[in-house]
Design a protein around this motif. Structure first.
Motif, short mmCIF file in Angstrom:
data_model
loop_
_atom_site.label_atom_id
_atom_site.label_comp_id
_atom_site.label_asym_id
_atom_site.label_seq_id
_atom_site.Cartn_x
_atom_site.Cartn_y
_atom_site.Cartn_z
N GLY A 282 0.94 -1.43 0.42
CA GLY A 282 -0.17 0.02 -0.06
C GLY A 282 0.69 1.27 0.16
N HIS A 283 2.18 1.21 0.23
CA HIS A 283 2.90 2.30 0.07
C HIS A 283 3.05 2.89 -1.61
CE1 HIS A 283 3.67 0.36 3.78
NE2 HIS A 283 4.09 1.93 4.51
N ALA A 284 2.22 3.27 -1.72
CA ALA A 284 2.50 4.18 -3.28
C ALA A 284 2.93 4.53 -3.44
CB ALA A 284 0.76 4.42 -3.96
N GLY A 285 3.12 6.38 -2.13
CA GLY A 285 3.73 7.23 -2.09
C GLY A 285 5.33 7.22 -2.24
N MET A 286 5.76 5.56 -2.25
CA MET A 286 7.08 5.74 -1.86
C MET A 286 8.07 5.20 -3.28
SD MET A 286 8.14 2.42 0.46
CE MET A 286 8.49 1.78 2.24
N ARG A 287 7.48 5.61 -4.56
CA ARG A 287 7.19 5.28 -5.78
C ARG A 287 8.11 3.72 -6.12
NH1 ARG A 287 4.05 4.52 -6.67
NH2 ARG A 287 4.62 4.70 -9.44
N ASP A 316 16.53 6.97 -0.35
CA ASP A 316 15.73 6.95 0.50
C ASP A 316 13.93 5.89 1.18
OD1 ASP A 316 16.79 9.21 1.47
OD2 ASP A 316 16.16 10.29 -0.22
N SER A 317 13.67 5.87 -0.45
CA SER A 317 12.20 5.22 -0.99
C SER A 317 13.11 3.60 -0.48
CB SER A 317 11.96 5.60 -1.70
OG SER A 317 10.62 6.43 -1.54
N SER B 120 2.45 9.30 4.43
CA SER B 120 2.66 9.66 3.01
C SER B 120 2.54 8.02 2.02
CB SER B 120 4.44 9.92 2.59
OG SER B 120 4.55 10.95 3.17
N MET B 121 1.26 7.45 2.24
CA MET B 121 0.92 6.49 1.19
C MET B 121 0.37 6.46 0.33
SD MET B 121 -0.09 3.79 3.74
CE MET B 121 0.01 2.07 3.14
N GLY B 312 4.27 9.95 -10.50
CA GLY B 312 4.80 11.09 -9.36
C GLY B 312 6.23 10.61 -8.58
N VAL B 313 6.55 11.38 -8.35
CA VAL B 313 8.06 11.42 -7.29
C VAL B 313 7.99 10.83 -6.22
CG1 VAL B 313 9.88 13.06 -7.17
CG2 VAL B 313 8.38 13.25 -9.37
N SER B 314 9.15 10.04 -5.93
CA SER B 314 9.19 9.64 -4.69
C SER B 314 8.57 10.22 -3.09
CB SER B 314 10.58 8.97 -3.85
OG SER B 314 10.75 8.90 -2.59
N LYS B 315 7.95 10.56 -2.13
CA LYS B 315 7.72 11.42 -0.75
C LYS B 315 8.48 11.19 -0.17
CE LYS B 315 2.26 11.02 -2.10
NZ LYS B 315 0.72 11.40 -0.51
N ASP B 316 9.50 10.65 0.42
CA ASP B 316 9.90 10.15 1.03
C ASP B 316 11.13 10.99 1.30
OD1 ASP B 316 8.14 7.93 2.20
OD2 ASP B 316 9.39 6.60 0.60
N SER B 317 11.36 10.70 -0.03
CA SER B 317 12.65 12.04 -0.90
C SER B 317 12.79 13.45 -1.01
CB SER B 317 13.25 11.36 -2.41
OG SER B 317 13.95 10.55 -2.16
N ARG B 320 12.21 14.75 2.85
CA ARG B 320 14.31 14.73 2.89
C ARG B 320 14.74 16.07 2.60
NH1 ARG B 320 18.67 11.41 2.15
NH2 ARG B 320 19.89 11.64 3.95
#
Lengths: 452, 452
Positions: A282-287, A316-317, B120-121, B312-317, B320
């Motif tokens: 479910g971690h779509a935001g990580m890409r 990071d992801s 950030s899912m 999209g683009v990694s939210k984690d990054s 950060r």
């Protein structure tokens, strides 16, 4: 596509289901209309979930919700302006997997990641690996998870990490095509196919590959690439290659080959297989997605594509994904010893509840039909199970020719079947949104049927 | 390209520089050969840095290193198998910005990020924004940093975030080309141009755009896209559009328009400007870049490209990166009140030291020459400064026709000028690697000159 027979008269069972559904609808409405505007809570879930629980497919589950109120995990999303009400537009066009947020909240600090400012600054991860930007920890957890779940062979495979599996689909098209060919290689997939495949193949007007439509009607001689999505997006059925000719190059998109969606029959063992955290955890935001690649030269070309496209993938992801995959594997391995539900059992049960509720609502009328699936043995759960896809592939029956427009008129945004190479009588609806949105969807479907 | 005159006889100044350089070389060698194999420390830096400090361009700096030993920050990298020795291959082909790691270590917890597993899912960040996957916190810090540094106008601009600026270059090519054009639009850049531009433009064999070589010799009628890199990669010179015709569409790649590399003359104010954290703060592993885009339709098309490319683009990054950019802005604003060096002053001084040392070494012989830069007023530092690029654009003089092969023979891996549309007499060498690797490079260059 399996179809439901629509009887002209209601049977006794239909009356019972209709009665239950109307009851649910009444409770829903009373709750919505009584709740204060702006409130982030609503009551009802407990009864509805308990109803579904009593007939659980696997066994009687322990409910994850212990009170009669449910805090909404996703109340800040801009497309969800308020908590309820019949005027609210429900957007289920995309498959945003926010359903899983509650599980990860319950996990507390187990998957919290801490990254100091000086860490992971270099472009490079491991220059001895073909995929030089692949984080070793992530690769290790990918291998471990596939072993725990039993859904893919990882031996003698190269792992290529991508910015989601979308980038890996493009990398695979690049890797499997030849720059010296006389014409672009044909890219096909059997309808209904994932709606983004045609535009992903064609948006660059590439001279390397070109979308050639439905695999079933593809009859051109020569080499081709077939995208095999199994279980399939949008309809959830298991798939095999359709064209099956000698010069076919296959990309297996197994984004949904996880136990919460479909019975795991055996470890997949293909030349080029794609997975993604978006749908598994479910971690779509990580890409973050990954490819398991048999051929070394294909893995090299896919890596080259990602180098030219984005010079690697967010470290990071990758590190965060490693932590999440580890937690999933741990939850499976420790399920018995710690008496805690594994991620897959938790999410399987949630999907089972949703599908049971959905079927009850849809079968209460004769306006809509759903695909019907046969049960099959799941090696992960060790028993027979019924597929419960991440999307509803809904058909509008009767004289509704454009199901998407029809539902849009009732403020439910879905994706028309025409984008999937199918009839506009069909729509795809996400099953992975928040509890609130899902229940509102059921309510909306019930209300539509009542009005007809 | 500026060239150094090579006198046939040494002047008094040359003898002095040569003497200094030989001295440095001797110290280096003694230290290397005396150090134990496998040790992660080496002594010397203090003297060498103190030498450079005494003639610092801005003012006498406070040394960041307080002891005579320096712990190597990057000792685990696979291409850096050991700490020293003349047999070690030094790979400076790519511009990996590991030089900055020490600064971020010194910052301690200020830029440590903590991300819980449930955060950030969703795919979505802000659906009211054209760039629906742009994290608001990151966008806020981008605007603030440009204001603090004074290197870009952000008013009336749309921010599009990308997986590094590489993805944004491709997104910009896609956005500025027309799918209905009779032929692909020409993509040009003045030589020496960034070596990846030709392959980035052509690897997909796109029917939308096509690499057309050196902007200076481009004479085709009709629309074209010009990539303007300023300061330029590889040679560090400031650039303006070369073609300058009416149908030109410009992409300004300002990855190096930061105070540590070049004097900030005024806020850049172009139609489409690209930046990246890789070169500004050194966080290449994050894969985060951003575009400032004037035209709404161009921003929409760039967003569409990234949607099809990587959803999209990694939210984690992004989160950060927001934290790191905030720390940089804070360090600039609090420099006087807290009596701590800002990120840019720290990195400017480090670059100044390296360029001073490099020029001393190169000028000690007549085998190599370097570009010469004129000082200019920097609005950020409030005084005149000399450019100190992120890459050495080194020319082999005399009868060395292939500088890359020549240096490879001495175990220094560089990138040949031919990849930049220039003569193979030139090579590009990274100036952003670790202290250890940089000092070994100087040592190697001195040794080569001694042998000739």
């Amino acid at each position: 596509m399996a179809k439901l027979a629509v009887p002209s008269m209601f049977s006794m069972r239909h009356f019972l289901v209709l009665s239950l559904a109307l009851n649910v609808s009444l409770i829903l409405r009373t709750t919505y209309y009584e709740s204060e505007e702006g409130s982030k809570r609503f009551c009802l879930k407990k009864k509805m979930m308990a109803d579904a629980d009593s007939e659980s497919v696997i066994h009687k589950p322990r409910l994850a919700i212990s009170s009669t109120t449910l805090t909404l995990g996703n109340s800040t999303r801009a497309d969800h302006p308020g908590p309820g009400g019949k005027e609210r537009v429900i957007n289920l066009d995309h498959g945003d997997p926010t359903m899983y947020e509650r599980f990860w909240r319950q996990m507390g600090d187990k998957t919290t990641i801490i990254i100091p400012g000086w860490q992971s600054m270099s472009y490079l991860s491991d220059t001895s690996n073909i995929c030089w930007f692949l984080e070793a920890e992530f690769a290790k957890e990918v291998v471990r998870l596939h072993k725990v779940v039993g859904n893919a062979v990882t031996e003698s495979r190269h792992i290529v990490v991508g910015t989601g599996s979308s980038q890996l689909i493009l990398a695979a098209l690049y890797a499997l095509s030849s720059p010296d060919a006389d014409e672009p290689i044909s890219v096909v997939s059997a309808a209904p196919y994932y709606s983004s495949y045609p535009s992903m193949a064609d948006y660059q007007k590439s001279g390397l590959y070109k979308w050639a439509g439905d695999a079933e009607s593809f009859d051109k001689e020569g080499p081709y690439i077939e995208l095999v999505t199994s279980p399939n997006n949008p309809d959830g059925f298991r798939r095999r290659s359709m064209v099956n000719r000698s010069q076919g190059l296959l990309i297996h998109d197994l984004a949904y080959y996880w136990p919460q969606y479909t019975p795991i029959s055996s470890p997949s063992d293909h030349d080029l297989t794609l997975f993604t955290v978006s749908k598994s955890t479910g971690h779509a935001g990580m890409r973050i997605g990954w490819a398991l690649v048999k051929d070394k030269e294909v893995a090299k070309k896919m890596t080259k594509f990602i180098e030219l496209n984005t010079i690697g993938v967010s470290k990071d992801s990758q590190l965060r994904a490693a932590k999440v995959l580890k937690a999933v594997s741990d939850s499976c391995e420790q399920e018995k010893s710690k008496n805690e539900e594994s991620f897959f059992k938790y999410s399987y049960k949630l999907m089972a509840q949703r599908w049971k509720q959905l079927r009850a609502v849809v079968e209460a009328g004769d306006l809509f039909t759903l695909p019907q699936f046969s049960p099959a043995f799941c090696t992960f759960f060790g028993q027979k199970m019924v597929p419960q896809p991440a999307f509803i592939w809904l058909k509008c029956e009767g004289d509704i020719e454009d199901c998407e427009s029809f539902l849009r008129g009732h403020k439910v945004i879905t994706r028309s079947g025409k984008h999937f190479g199918a009839s506009p009588q069909y729509v795809r609806i996400s099953m992975l949104d928040t509890d609130e949105t899902f229940i509102q969807l059921l309510d909306r479907l019930l209300a539509i049927q009542e009005r007809q």
